[in-house]
Design a protein around this motif. Structure first.
Motif, PDB file in Angstrom:
ATOM      1  N   TYR A  17       0.818  -1.209   0.000  1.00  0.00           N
ATOM      2  CA  TYR A  17       0.000   0.000   0.000  1.00  0.00           C
ATOM      3  C   TYR A  17       0.858   1.269   0.000  1.00  0.00           C
ATOM      4  CZ  TYR A  17      -3.056   3.702   1.724  1.00  0.00           C
ATOM      5  OH  TYR A  17      -3.725   4.886   1.874  1.00  0.00           O
ATOM      6  N   ALA A  18       1.873   1.345   0.850  1.00  0.00           N
ATOM      7  CA  ALA A  18       2.681   2.565   0.964  1.00  0.00           C
ATOM      8  C   ALA A  18       3.337   2.921  -0.363  1.00  0.00           C
ATOM      9  CB  ALA A  18       3.741   2.402   2.055  1.00  0.00           C
ATOM     10  N   ALA A  19       3.830   1.914  -1.067  1.00  0.00           N
ATOM     11  CA  ALA A  19       4.451   2.168  -2.363  1.00  0.00           C
ATOM     12  C   ALA A  19       3.423   2.615  -3.396  1.00  0.00           C
ATOM     13  CB  ALA A  19       5.177   0.918  -2.852  1.00  0.00           C
ATOM     14  N   SER A  20       2.203   2.082  -3.288  1.00  0.00           N
ATOM     15  CA  SER A  20       1.184   2.392  -4.289  1.00  0.00           C
ATOM     16  C   SER A  20       0.655   3.810  -4.163  1.00  0.00           C
ATOM     17  CB  SER A  20       0.015   1.404  -4.176  1.00  0.00           C
ATOM     18  OG  SER A  20      -0.735   1.619  -2.992  1.00  0.00           O
ATOM     19  N   VAL A  21       0.727   4.420  -2.977  1.00  0.00           N
ATOM     20  CA  VAL A  21       0.227   5.788  -2.803  1.00  0.00           C
ATOM     21  C   VAL A  21       1.362   6.803  -2.729  1.00  0.00           C
ATOM     22  CG1 VAL A  21      -1.877   5.018  -1.655  1.00  0.00           C
ATOM     23  CG2 VAL A  21       0.137   5.572  -0.274  1.00  0.00           C
ATOM     24  N   ASN A  22       2.567   6.383  -3.057  1.00  0.00           N
ATOM     25  CA  ASN A  22       3.707   7.289  -3.000  1.00  0.00           C
ATOM     26  C   ASN A  22       3.557   8.417  -4.003  1.00  0.00           C
ATOM     27  OD1 ASN A  22       5.802   7.201  -5.430  1.00  0.00           O
ATOM     28  ND2 ASN A  22       4.772   5.219  -5.289  1.00  0.00           N
ATOM     29  N   ASP A  23       4.347   9.471  -3.793  1.00  0.00           N
ATOM     30  CA  ASP A  23       4.398  10.565  -4.761  1.00  0.00           C
ATOM     31  C   ASP A  23       5.858  10.816  -5.147  1.00  0.00           C
ATOM     32  OD1 ASP A  23       3.257  12.405  -6.423  1.00  0.00           O
ATOM     33  OD2 ASP A  23       3.086  13.986  -4.920  1.00  0.00           O
ATOM     34  N   MET A  24       6.580   9.726  -5.399  1.00  0.00           N
ATOM     35  CA  MET A  24       7.949   9.824  -5.890  1.00  0.00           C
ATOM     36  C   MET A  24       8.089   8.998  -7.166  1.00  0.00           C
ATOM     37  SD  MET A  24      10.070   7.376  -3.193  1.00  0.00           S
ATOM     38  CE  MET A  24       9.508   8.186  -1.710  1.00  0.00           C
ATOM     39  N   ASN A  25       7.005   8.945  -7.894  1.00  0.00           N
ATOM     40  CA  ASN A  25       6.918   8.112  -9.083  1.00  0.00           C
ATOM     41  C   ASN A  25       7.357   8.903 -10.320  1.00  0.00           C
ATOM     42  OD1 ASN A  25       5.223   7.052 -11.478  1.00  0.00           O
ATOM     43  ND2 ASN A  25       5.043   5.410  -9.964  1.00  0.00           N
ATOM     44  N   ILE A  26       8.311   8.374 -11.063  1.00  0.00           N
ATOM     45  CA  ILE A  26       8.823   9.076 -12.239  1.00  0.00           C
ATOM     46  C   ILE A  26       7.704   9.372 -13.234  1.00  0.00           C
ATOM     47  CG2 ILE A  26      10.267   8.814 -14.304  1.00  0.00           C
ATOM     48  CD1 ILE A  26      12.317   7.380 -12.543  1.00  0.00           C
ATOM     49  N   ALA A  27       6.842   8.418 -13.454  1.00  0.00           N
ATOM     50  CA  ALA A  27       5.792   8.588 -14.457  1.00  0.00           C
ATOM     51  C   ALA A  27       4.828   9.708 -14.091  1.00  0.00           C
ATOM     52  CB  ALA A  27       5.032   7.279 -14.640  1.00  0.00           C
ATOM     53  N   HIS A  28       4.460   9.814 -12.805  1.00  0.00           N
ATOM     54  CA  HIS A  28       3.389  10.735 -12.422  1.00  0.00           C
ATOM     55  C   HIS A  28       3.853  11.908 -11.568  1.00  0.00           C
ATOM     56  CE1 HIS A  28       0.815   7.658 -14.024  1.00  0.00           C
ATOM     57  NE2 HIS A  28       1.241   6.766 -13.130  1.00  0.00           N
ATOM     58  N   SER A  29       4.970  11.773 -10.849  1.00  0.00           N
ATOM     59  CA  SER A  29       5.371  12.793  -9.878  1.00  0.00           C
ATOM     60  C   SER A  29       6.553  13.637 -10.325  1.00  0.00           C
ATOM     61  CB  SER A  29       5.729  12.132  -8.539  1.00  0.00           C
ATOM     62  OG  SER A  29       4.723  11.242  -8.125  1.00  0.00           O
ATOM     63  N   MET A  30       7.408  13.099 -11.171  1.00  0.00           N
ATOM     64  CA  MET A  30       8.574  13.853 -11.625  1.00  0.00           C
ATOM     65  C   MET A  30       8.123  14.989 -12.540  1.00  0.00           C
ATOM     66  SD  MET A  30      12.069  12.528 -13.464  1.00  0.00           S
ATOM     67  CE  MET A  30      12.790  11.928 -11.939  1.00  0.00           C
ATOM     68  N   ARG A  31       8.493  16.215 -12.197  1.00  0.00           N
ATOM     69  CA  ARG A  31       7.985  17.393 -12.889  1.00  0.00           C
ATOM     70  C   ARG A  31       8.918  17.815 -14.020  1.00  0.00           C
ATOM     71  NH1 ARG A  31       6.465  21.803  -8.685  1.00  0.00           N
ATOM     72  NH2 ARG A  31       5.236  22.554 -10.451  1.00  0.00           N
ATOM     73  N   LEU A  32       8.320  18.132 -15.122  1.00  0.00           N
ATOM     74  CA  LEU A  32       9.090  18.478 -16.321  1.00  0.00           C
ATOM     75  C   LEU A  32       9.956  19.708 -16.103  1.00  0.00           C
ATOM     76  CD1 LEU A  32       6.412  17.800 -19.079  1.00  0.00           C
ATOM     77  CD2 LEU A  32       8.557  16.562 -18.751  1.00  0.00           C
ATOM     78  N   GLY A  33       9.462  20.690 -15.363  1.00  0.00           N
ATOM     79  CA  GLY A  33      10.243  21.897 -15.134  1.00  0.00           C
ATOM     80  C   GLY A  33      11.136  21.792 -13.919  1.00  0.00           C
ATOM     81  N   TYR A  34      10.537  21.552 -12.773  1.00  0.00           N
ATOM     82  CA  TYR A  34      11.274  21.528 -11.512  1.00  0.00           C
ATOM     83  C   TYR A  34      12.404  20.506 -11.538  1.00  0.00           C
ATOM     84  CZ  TYR A  34      12.106  21.317  -6.466  1.00  0.00           C
ATOM     85  OH  TYR A  34      12.694  21.336  -5.229  1.00  0.00           O
ATOM     86  N   ASP A  35      12.124  19.321 -12.045  1.00  0.00           N
ATOM     87  CA  ASP A  35      13.120  18.247 -12.029  1.00  0.00           C
ATOM     88  C   ASP A  35      13.955  18.159 -13.296  1.00  0.00           C
ATOM     89  OD1 ASP A  35      12.584  17.067  -9.438  1.00  0.00           O
ATOM     90  OD2 ASP A  35      10.674  16.421 -10.276  1.00  0.00           O
ATOM     91  N   LEU A  36      13.339  18.430 -14.453  1.00  0.00           N
ATOM     92  CA  LEU A  36      14.004  18.130 -15.725  1.00  0.00           C
ATOM     93  C   LEU A  36      14.337  19.369 -16.543  1.00  0.00           C
ATOM     94  CD1 LEU A  36      11.981  14.933 -16.690  1.00  0.00           C
ATOM     95  CD2 LEU A  36      14.157  15.101 -15.477  1.00  0.00           C
ATOM     96  N   LYS A  37      14.070  20.544 -15.981  1.00  0.00           N
ATOM     97  CA  LYS A  37      14.471  21.821 -16.604  1.00  0.00           C
ATOM     98  C   LYS A  37      13.808  22.091 -17.947  1.00  0.00           C
ATOM     99  CE  LYS A  37      17.941  20.224 -14.894  1.00  0.00           C
ATOM    100  NZ  LYS A  37      18.035  19.107 -13.952  1.00  0.00           N
ATOM    101  N   MET A  38      12.620  21.565 -18.147  1.00  0.00           N
ATOM    102  CA  MET A  38      11.853  21.879 -19.344  1.00  0.00           C
ATOM    103  C   MET A  38      10.995  23.114 -19.055  1.00  0.00           C
ATOM    104  SD  MET A  38      12.773  19.524 -21.535  1.00  0.00           S
ATOM    105  CE  MET A  38      14.395  19.806 -20.784  1.00  0.00           C
ATOM    106  N   ALA A  39      10.873  24.011 -20.033  1.00  0.00           N
ATOM    107  CA  ALA A  39      10.258  25.314 -19.807  1.00  0.00           C
ATOM    108  C   ALA A  39       8.768  25.260 -19.532  1.00  0.00           C
ATOM    109  CB  ALA A  39      10.526  26.214 -21.010  1.00  0.00           C
TER     110      ALA A  39
END
Length: 533
Positions: A233-255
């Motif tokens: 359960y803990a893994a399923s409700v995490n918010d450190m998921n590359i697919a859904h949580s990784m941000r294009l700007g904040y994390d990956l420097k996309m404008a």
């Protein structure tokens, strides 16, 4: 008679010389060592050549490993930046040193290895990332980053409490300050210096010299990249998921996302900005043209993450080389213990994660490499269960002092000598922070050579939801439950076998051992949770 007297005098002088030299060599071998500790941030062991990474990204760390020992089973007590540093300093778990989470404030006046080393005549320093919400004490010198610090043109706080900006890249600046202190130290005293690196912490920004260094590498997806989190359960409700949580700007420097610019973009000089724009604008243009979604988008984000992360690590490794080269070229290598570690591990796409916190292997384990020619044979790999908790008592003993009885770690000196077979049979972990931007549920557990048993729990008394920059910390409904993994059969920890084994002899024994560690480490919170009170 005269000849016999001369002969006797000759023998007497020879014996005297023998004892003088014997004493000299004995003293040289037992001389208190200098101490250099380099603590990186979020540097995954699996990104290091000595731990099997194939990308030749860490030649200087690998050189240290070849000259010393690499610990394959080094663990943290609490996989979070500040709490891990507090444990390193004190040799005590978070519940004892008082720094349980990044909402805490470290009482820097409490005894640390630095306070004991100062008593033993050491000159002490801490340079770089501190991240303990207080000013260092027990150090003759410090110059620290405020909070997380910045990768470019970082601010530093000096011993007067004044803040000033240093131009350039943070990792280079930390090394410059380190070398300057080493050159100006009191050479009549042994030294202990801690170099606190910012790299490779989120958000990952390489030095301009390293932009694009891994752009031709196609990083293979971890085998559990598409983990379905079944029975976890803990893994399923995490918010450190590359697919859904990784941000294009904040994390990956996309404008498309301005989150990055708020904290970093405005710090660039004109020249730095030019390099940055030239590199990332072309990537963003290509990204927009692809119109990615679903798995294709997740895999693109993973490749960008890995390329930025590894490129950020290049400067870290290069600067570690600069510091170790200074030690070696100035004849300090034979009597300086060099420790390279990180404040915890990091997920590089395993379980589709990109943070830490969980007790799963990639976060719980940390790189730990030690070079000390006096005690350590070079080129060794060691599977002994060791912990960052063990650093403080080890340094105190190396300084010629008795290890304080309230330190909860163990001196690693027997392990350095190769006598680690019965050093430790299990390790205990406790992560407290909740809520947090990654929705990681608090948990504690035990890890043996083969098994990991974890208890996740609802903290009941929760802190108010807060904003982390532009990242909203979410809430969800925590659950109390167990997870069990057989690391021999399931090294990637994707099969929670607790349900099938909860009444087994194995689980009964693991829970007995867990309870013993809870009592040993005075974990009142965990004891209350298990008692159901």
């Amino acid at each position: 008679m005269h000849l016999l007297s001369a002969k006797g005098l000759h023998i007497k002088n020879a014996l005297l010389l023998f004892f003088v030299f014997a004493t000299f060599f004995t003293n040289a071998q037992t001389k208190r060592p200098n101490i250099l500790i380099i603590v990186s941030d979020d540097h995954a062991y699996q990104a290091i050549g000595a731990y099997g990474s194939p990308y030749h990204a860490t030649p200087n760390i690998d050189r240290l490993a070849a000259q010393g020992v690499t610990y394959a089973n080094a663990f943290v007590t609490n996989s979070l930046c500040g709490p891990s540093r507090a444990c390193l300093l004190t040799g005590k778990y978070s519940n004892i040193n008082g720094f349980k989470d990044n909402f805490s404030r470290f009482d820097a006046a409490q005894p640390t290895f630095a306070s004991y080393l100062k008593q033993a005549g050491y000159q002490t320093a801490w340079i770089g990332k501190w991240h303990l919400e207080s000013m260092p004490q027990h150090f003759d010198y410090f110059k620290i980053l405020p909070g997380q610090g910045y990768y470019y043109n970082p601010n530093f706080i000096d011993m007067k409490g004044d803040t000033a900006t240093m131009q350039g890249y943070c990792t280079n600046a930390i090394t410059d300050l380190t070398l300057n202190w080493l050159q100006q130290r009191d050479t009549a005293k042994p030294f202990c210096i801690v170099v606190g690196e910012k790299a490779t912490h989120r958000s990952w920004i390489p030095d301009t010299a390293d932009f694009g260094a891994f752009d031709k590498v196609d990083f293979p997806l971890p085998v559990d990249f598409y983990d379905d989190y079944k029975d976890r359960y803990a893994a399923s409700v995490n918010d450190m998921n590359i697919a859904h949580s990784m941000r294009l700007g904040y994390d990956l420097k996309m404008a498309a996302d301005t989150g990055f610019g708020k904290d970093n973009y405005t710090r660039f000089t004109v020249s730095q900005k030019r390099y940055f724009d030239k590199y990332y604008d072309s990537i963003y243009s290509d990204f927009k043209s692809r119109h990615l979604s679903g798995r294709a988008l997740a895999e693109w984000k993973y490749q960008r993450y890995m390329r930025d992360y590894y490129a950020t690590g290049l400067s870290l490794d290069r600067n570690i080389g600069r510091i170790v080269d200074y030690i070696d070229k100035n004849g300090l290598d034979k009597n300086t213990i060099v420790i390279y570690t990180s404040d915890q591990g990091m997920y590089l796409g395993e379980h589709n994660f990109f943070d830490k916190r969980f007790m799963y292997e990639e976060s719980f384990k940390t790189p730990f490499i030690v070079r000390y020619p006096q005690l350590i044979k070079p080129g060794r790999e060691d599977s002994t269960l060791v912990m960052l908790l063990d650093v403080a008592p080890t340094l105190v003993q190396l300084a010629g002092l008795q290890v304080p009885p309230d330190m909860q770690g163990k001196s690693l000196i027997p392990v350095f000598k190769g006598n680690g077979k019965h050093f430790r049979y299990e390790v205990f972990y406790h992560y407290y922070e909740y809520p947090n931007e990654h929705n990681a549920l608090p948990h504690f557990g035990i890890r043996t050579h083969r098994y990991t048993l974890i208890r996740f729990y609802d903290p009941k008394k929760r802190q108010k939801k807060i904003n982390e920059g532009s990242l909203l910390i979410k809430d969800y409904n925590p659950k109390d439950y167990w997870e069990l993994y057989d690391l021999e059969a399931d090294p990637h920890e994707v099969h929670n076998i607790y349900g099938k084994n909860k009444n087994s002899v194995l689980v009964k024994k693991l829970k007995e051992d867990l309870n013993s560690l809870i009592k040993k480490y005075h974990q009142a919170d965990a004891e209350t949770i298990l008692s159901g009170k």
